[in-house]
Scaffold this motif. Structure first.
Motif, PDB file in Angstrom:
ATOM      1  N   ASP A   1       0.816  -1.209   0.000  1.00 53.17           N
ATOM      2  CA  ASP A   1       0.000   0.000   0.000  1.00 53.17           C
ATOM      3  C   ASP A   1       0.856   1.268   0.000  1.00 53.17           C
ATOM      4  O   ASP A   1       0.487   2.268  -0.616  1.00 53.17           O
ATOM      5  CB  ASP A   1      -0.943  -0.001   1.203  1.00 53.17           C
TER       6      ASP A   1
ATOM      7  N   LYS B   1       1.870   1.907  -3.500  1.00 54.34           N
ATOM      8  CA  LYS B   1       0.743   2.309  -4.344  1.00 54.34           C
ATOM      9  C   LYS B   1       0.356   3.772  -4.102  1.00 54.34           C
ATOM     10  O   LYS B   1       0.137   4.537  -5.049  1.00 54.34           O
ATOM     11  CB  LYS B   1      -0.464   1.409  -4.094  1.00 54.34           C
TER      12      LYS B   1
ATOM     13  N   SER C   1      -6.435   0.063  -1.236  1.00 55.65           N
ATOM     14  CA  SER C   1      -5.395  -0.902  -0.898  1.00 55.65           C
ATOM     15  C   SER C   1      -5.126  -1.874  -2.036  1.00 55.65           C
ATOM     16  O   SER C   1      -6.046  -2.276  -2.760  1.00 55.65           O
ATOM     17  CB  SER C   1      -5.789  -1.677   0.361  1.00 55.65           C
TER      18      SER C   1
ATOM     19  N   VAL D   1      -7.231   2.951   2.356  1.00 53.55           N
ATOM     20  CA  VAL D   1      -6.022   3.082   3.178  1.00 53.55           C
ATOM     21  C   VAL D   1      -5.546   4.527   3.106  1.00 53.55           C
ATOM     22  O   VAL D   1      -5.899   5.281   2.189  1.00 53.55           O
ATOM     23  CB  VAL D   1      -4.890   2.142   2.709  1.00 53.55           C
TER      24      VAL D   1
END
Length: 509
Positions: free
Chosen positions: A121, A124, A280, A292
């Protein structure tokens, strides 16, 4: 008693480190015979061959296979030969292979909390919010800083030509790249081109030169995955220097963008946005990714500047020096490139600029061909995050298994490029590119984890090359080698042993 204990310990070590050696046999994947403790990683571990050379050798040894097995110690890895499988791993089935597979402990090594090393995460969210920093508009705004660095090459080149012309292309372009990173990354005039012993050039050397202690720790880290979370390989001196430099610049700008349009400004804009929120990649419920969020700390930002410095420094200086090396060995192609540079610059008052560089197609093709023959990253790594079945083979691999995309081998495979060992820039003409397999040329990777700064790196490299070739020609010197020797300890990026000696001559205009 001692001998008995030693015997028992040895047997235990052999059995323990051989526990996964049936992994590829069970899946009918061809591989070399692994050794206890070392697996098939022995040559790399003892500095006999770089991992790029090993993967290229294995790629060529099994020409009929789509994949080849490998063992880094007891850890099974898979070298991918088939371009359709490469496409699936890097793009179509990316959700199964999003980890970079570097495996380092980013909490113990905070400089590695950067976009290249982090996974899941955090990767990302960082990628999502840093991508706008590399748009065409941002690139154009940054370009005057690049041109300013490129034009300094003229003065340095004239001094080299006056003193016999002998020079190390790798060192010259490393100093140019350091100046570029200083201007575009840190907002600092480093003047490295005129000072080979500048603080930032020395910092670049520290980043790339691996001390014996670190080499030993990496070897232990490779062979025994169980101890990885306890091993710290980071260079404390580099970490302190980088942190102090970046924080001082942040404070000078009062943690607000300055209008320079450099990388520091882009990070400060990121701070202004506050928490980063997104979906996520690690946690999915009923097919829907969970929300997230990420709040960046100062060290996270320092880490992004570090990778901008480290990755940009090595890849660009490698690509540009390799291009000069190939042009020196192919003077007829060099003349074509220079003729086009002259013609384009007459349209722009003989001055380098973003639009002029964009029109230099011959130079662009030469750079791309040099990166084909010698990609800065000789291979890509990914780690299987979720159990995955390779559709082309019906082979299922487990989470934790690493896959290796052998870029150097793919780039020099006759199936992908005819006369693959020859320097032929026309492979990258607009018409020829249409016939290339999109996954047969990977100097910047492909898919969601492709190099975020690829376009910036290309434009900076083209500007440096254009600045050199506008006023000078390169020729082989008495020390020039056609086949360059690769440092066997260079595993993330390829490093040439002994530099790239060439001769620089002032052009007759």
């Amino acid at each position: 008693m001692f001998l008995f204990s030693f015997f028992v310990a040895s047997i235990f070590l052999i059995l323990y480190t051989s526990r996964n050696f049936l992994y590829w046999i069970k899946r009918n994947v061809k591989h070399e015979l692994p050794l206890p403790v070392f697996g098939t990683h022995f040559k790399n571990l003892f500095g006999i061959k770089a991992l790029t050379q090993i993967t290229t050798d294995l790629y060529n040894k099994y020409p009929e296979e789509k994949v080849v097995g490998y063992f880094r110690g007891s850890t099974p890895e898979l070298i991918i030969r088939d371009l359709d499988i490469v496409r699936n791993i890097l793009n179509i089935d990316f959700i199964h292979f999003y980890p970079r597979a570097m495996g380092r402990n980013v909490e113990m090594e905070p400089l590695l909390r950067n976009l290249f090393h982090v996974d899941g995460d955090k990767w990302k969210l960082l990628r999502q919010h840093m991508t706008p920093a590399f748009t065409t508009a941002k690139l154009k705004a940054m370009f005057p800083l690049i041109i300013n660095c490129a034009e300094k090459l003229h003065t340095v080149g004239e001094d080299i030509a006056k003193n016999g012309g002998e020079f190390d292309a790798r060192e010259l372009m490393a100093r140019f790249t350091t100046d570029f990173i200083g201007a575009c990354g840190f907002g600092i005039e480093m003047n490295t081109l005129n000072n080979d012993h500048s603080a930032f050039r020395e910092l670049g050397r520290k980043v790339l030169n691996v001390p014996l202690r670190d080499a030993v720790l990496v070897a232990v880290w490779d062979l025994f995955p169980e101890v990885r979370k306890y091993i710290c390989v980071s260079n404390n001196d580099v970490e302190k220097e980088m942190y102090n430099i970046v924080v001082e610049i942040f404070e000078q700008r009062k943690y607000k963008p300055s209008g320079r349009n450099d990388f520091i400004d882009l990070l400060l804009e990121l701070i202004d946005k506050g928490k980063i929120v997104g979906e996520s990649i690690e946690h999915v419920t009923n097919g829907a990714p969970q929300p997230v969020e990420l709040e960046l700390q100062t060290m996270d930002l320092v880490a992004q500047v570090f990778i901008f410095f480290a990755a940009g420094f090595e890849t660009s200086s490698s690509a540009t020096s390799m291009t000069l090396h190939q042009l020196a060995l192919n003077p007829e192609i060099q003349l074509e490139v220079q003729t086009e540079i002259d013609e384009v610059l007459t349209k722009y008052d003989n001055k380098l600029c973003y639009d002029a560089i964009s029109e230099m197609t011959q130079l662009d093709m030469a750079l791309k061909e040099a990166m084909r023959l010698f990609p800065s990253l000789g291979f890509l790594q990914r780690e299987c995050a979720r159990k995955y079945t390779i559709p082309q083979l019906g082979i299922t691999i487990d989470p934790g298994v690493k896959v290796i995309i052998p870029i150097q081998a793919i780039h020099t495979d006759e199936k992908n490029f005819k006369d693959a060992k020859q320097f032929r820039p026309d492979r990258f003409s607009s018409e020829a590119v249409k016939k290339l397999n999109n996954y047969g040329y990977l100097p910047f990777g492909k898919g969601p984890r492709a190099c975020i700064g690829a376009r910036l790196g290309q434009m900076q490299s083209l500007a440096g090359l254009a600045a050199v070739l506008k006023k000078f020609s390169v020729e082989p010197s008495t020390k020039t080698r056609v086949e360059l020797k690769i440092n066997p300890w260079s595993n993330i990026v390829q490093i040439v042993d002994g530099g790239i000696p060439l001769k620089l001559k002032l052009r007759k205009m």
